[in-house]
Scaffold this active site. Structure first.
Site, PDB file in Angstrom:
ATOM      1  N   GLU A  55     -17.583 135.596  52.241  1.00  0.00           N
ATOM      2  CA  GLU A  55     -18.474 135.097  51.188  1.00  0.00           C
ATOM      3  C   GLU A  55     -19.128 133.780  51.579  1.00  0.00           C
ATOM      4  O   GLU A  55     -20.306 133.564  51.289  1.00  0.00           O
ATOM      5  CB  GLU A  55     -17.719 134.946  49.863  1.00  0.00           C
ATOM      6  CG  GLU A  55     -17.268 136.265  49.239  1.00  0.00           C
ATOM      7  CD  GLU A  55     -18.425 137.211  48.930  1.00  0.00           C
ATOM      8  OE1 GLU A  55     -19.589 136.764  48.905  1.00  0.00           O
ATOM      9  OE2 GLU A  55     -18.171 138.406  48.719  1.00  0.00           O
ATOM     10  N   THR A  61     -27.377 134.131  53.748  1.00  0.00           N
ATOM     11  CA  THR A  61     -27.378 134.618  55.119  1.00  0.00           C
ATOM     12  C   THR A  61     -27.247 136.142  55.113  1.00  0.00           C
ATOM     13  O   THR A  61     -26.504 136.700  54.299  1.00  0.00           O
ATOM     14  CB  THR A  61     -26.208 133.994  55.905  1.00  0.00           C
ATOM     15  OG1 THR A  61     -26.262 132.576  55.746  1.00  0.00           O
ATOM     16  CG2 THR A  61     -26.285 134.325  57.382  1.00  0.00           C
ATOM     17  N   TYR A 100     -26.924 126.268  57.931  1.00  0.00           N
ATOM     18  CA  TYR A 100     -26.274 125.592  56.791  1.00  0.00           C
ATOM     19  C   TYR A 100     -24.883 125.096  57.195  1.00  0.00           C
ATOM     20  O   TYR A 100     -23.869 125.576  56.719  1.00  0.00           O
ATOM     21  CB  TYR A 100     -26.179 126.530  55.588  1.00  0.00           C
ATOM     22  CG  TYR A 100     -27.486 126.704  54.861  1.00  0.00           C
ATOM     23  CD1 TYR A 100     -28.287 125.619  54.557  1.00  0.00           C
ATOM     24  CD2 TYR A 100     -27.921 127.961  54.456  1.00  0.00           C
ATOM     25  CE1 TYR A 100     -29.491 125.773  53.891  1.00  0.00           C
ATOM     26  CE2 TYR A 100     -29.127 128.127  53.783  1.00  0.00           C
ATOM     27  CZ  TYR A 100     -29.902 127.023  53.512  1.00  0.00           C
ATOM     28  OH  TYR A 100     -31.085 127.183  52.847  1.00  0.00           O
ATOM     29  N   TYR A 138     -20.790 131.241  42.268  1.00  0.00           N
ATOM     30  CA  TYR A 138     -20.851 132.588  42.815  1.00  0.00           C
ATOM     31  C   TYR A 138     -19.591 132.932  43.607  1.00  0.00           C
ATOM     32  O   TYR A 138     -18.955 133.969  43.388  1.00  0.00           O
ATOM     33  CB  TYR A 138     -22.089 132.786  43.713  1.00  0.00           C
ATOM     34  CG  TYR A 138     -21.892 133.990  44.582  1.00  0.00           C
ATOM     35  CD1 TYR A 138     -22.014 135.272  44.048  1.00  0.00           C
ATOM     36  CD2 TYR A 138     -21.451 133.868  45.905  1.00  0.00           C
ATOM     37  CE1 TYR A 138     -21.743 136.394  44.809  1.00  0.00           C
ATOM     38  CE2 TYR A 138     -21.178 134.980  46.666  1.00  0.00           C
ATOM     39  CZ  TYR A 138     -21.331 136.242  46.115  1.00  0.00           C
ATOM     40  OH  TYR A 138     -21.035 137.342  46.856  1.00  0.00           O
ATOM     41  N   ASP A 156     -25.068 136.907  42.116  1.00  0.00           N
ATOM     42  CA  ASP A 156     -25.785 136.375  43.274  1.00  0.00           C
ATOM     43  C   ASP A 156     -27.258 136.763  43.144  1.00  0.00           C
ATOM     44  O   ASP A 156     -27.695 137.257  42.114  1.00  0.00           O
ATOM     45  CB  ASP A 156     -25.184 136.929  44.571  1.00  0.00           C
ATOM     46  CG  ASP A 156     -25.564 138.374  44.789  1.00  0.00           C
ATOM     47  OD1 ASP A 156     -25.809 139.094  43.786  1.00  0.00           O
ATOM     48  OD2 ASP A 156     -25.638 138.808  45.942  1.00  0.00           O
ATOM     49  N   CYS A 224     -33.074 151.217  32.931  1.00  0.00           N
ATOM     50  CA  CYS A 224     -33.827 150.056  33.403  1.00  0.00           C
ATOM     51  C   CYS A 224     -35.124 149.872  32.634  1.00  0.00           C
ATOM     52  O   CYS A 224     -36.062 150.657  32.770  1.00  0.00           O
ATOM     53  CB  CYS A 224     -34.100 150.211  34.901  1.00  0.00           C
ATOM     54  SG  CYS A 224     -34.950 148.792  35.621  1.00  0.00           S
TER      55      CYS A 224
END
Length: 375
Positions: A55, A61, A100, A138, A156, A224
DNA sequence: GAAACGTGGCC
DNA sequence: TGGCCAAGTTT
């Protein structure tokens, strides 16, 4: 895009979660860190260490980029205790290229905290997880749900897209987050929170994509609102992005007679914090011409070796590269990295580009077929 | 809330 | 080509 009328109103939203799970059982992606639904059903759980590690790596990424790093890390450091005991520099070297880099710094801090505060076992509680370095909303939810099957909503970027489309939530992100979380919580199947989290992310990654979503294949298209009455691609709403400023800088690649390259370590915090580099000029907001040789770390026969372009998250960099043959001891704070070591240094991609511009092939891994150049 | 923080792939 | 985007967190 199909536009259906009101008779085709969404089915019971509470069924959405179950339909997603049924789809996931058949179409889930097979990933190195994932326990497949059949094994979950048999009572197995994934290793929380591997869930955590994956995670963190997956933050902003792509799956494809993470795979080789995950393999390297889990082979080299099979447990959180092993990682906690690793030298920080080794972790930075292994993370080099993934981006990062505060994630890598926090990775060690978090591993140490898990060992010291929790005896080497990741907690299952959302609040405790979130108290650990590098773990935010998250990731805390993801570990809690995926590793421990706790009924928490995992939100996310994929889930934001899926949820805003399902409910045509037109509030721009990130203000829409509470609405999204509440909706996801409302359709969360109580028995399978971990599978549900991964199902929603898989749907977002493979069907409910940002551009040209494959709505015809979607297991919840009947639920939806965007598919039934709107344009799914319009969601989620986001504020327009700011323009990237352009910056200029210089990098100075010094090479010793034996091929070694002069490196130094960047400050622990900030851009590329804790990573290595050839000496560089600063690259603050300057646009008034290329940085020249006055920015060199020491006098030498510096020769222009090209310009490297690199795009960071919030600015674009044009790095003028200079090269020189240098025969002297490494200046304070620097070291000579030999041809044998240069491949395993903690070099960010932009710095590898700069070195490659000055000395083509220098950072490539030696192969049995290729003769090492020694000048 | 906004800005800082990497990189590579896709269209 | 250049903008967009990817399993976000920290300050």
């Amino acid at each position: 895009m199909a536009k259906l009328n009101h008779k085709d109103a969404p089915a019971d939203p509470r069924g959405t979660g179950e339909r997603l799970l049924a789809w996931y059982d058949r179409h889930h992606r097979s990933l190195p860190w994932r326990m497949p639904p059949a094994r979950i059903a048999a009572g197995d759980r994934p290793d929380p260490y591997r869930v955590w590690l994956s995670e963190i790596m997956l933050q902003q990424t792509t799956v494809q980029a993470v795979k080789p790093y995950f393999e390297t890390f889990t082979s080299r450091w099979p447990s959180v205790r092993a990682l906690a005991g690793a030298p920080g520099d080794d972790i930075m070297k292994a993370w080099a290229g993934l981006g990062y880099y505060s994630r890598a710094r926090n990775l060690k801090k978090c591993a140490e905290a898990v060992v010291e505060r929790f005896g080497g076992e990741f907690p299952s509680d959302f609040g405790l997880l979130k108290s650990l370095p590098g773990i935010g909303d998250y990731t805390a939810a993801a570990i809690s749900a995926i590793a421990y099957n706790r009924p928490v909503a995992v939100v996310d970027g994929n889930v934001e897209r899926v949820a805003t489309r399902l409910r045509t939530i037109a509030t721009p992100l990130p203000a829409a987050k509470p609405q999204i979380r509440a909706f996801v919580q409302s359709i969360l199947p109580a028995a399978r929170p971990g599978d549900f989290a991964q199902a929603t992310m898989d749907l977002g990654a493979t069907i409910c994509t940002p551009k040209r979503p494959a709505c015809a294949l979607c297991p919840v298209n009947g639920d939806c609102l965007a598919f039934l009455g709107d344009d799914p691609e319009r969601f989620p709403f986001k504020a327009p992005k700011a323009e990237k400023p352009k910056r200029l800088g210089a990098a100075f690649v010094a090479q010793r007679r034996d091929g070694a390259i002069l490196l130094r370590k960047r400050p622990e915090t900030g851009l590329l914090g804790g990573m290595s580099e050839p000496p560089t000029s600063g690259w603050t907001a300057r646009q008034d011409g290329e940085p020249g040789l006055d920015a060199a770390p020491f006098p030498a026969d510096w020769q222009p070796a090209g310009v490297v372009g690199h795009v960071f998250t919030h600015f674009e960099l044009r790095l003028s590269v200079y090269r020189a043959r240098v025969d002297r001891a490494a200046p304070e704070g620097c070291w000579w990295s030999t041809a044998a070591d240069i491949h395993s240094e903690a070099l960010p991609t932009v710095m590898k580009k700069a070195i490659e511009a000055a000395i083509p092939g220098a950072t490539l891994k030696p192969t049995p077929n290729r003769q090492q150049r020694r000048n």
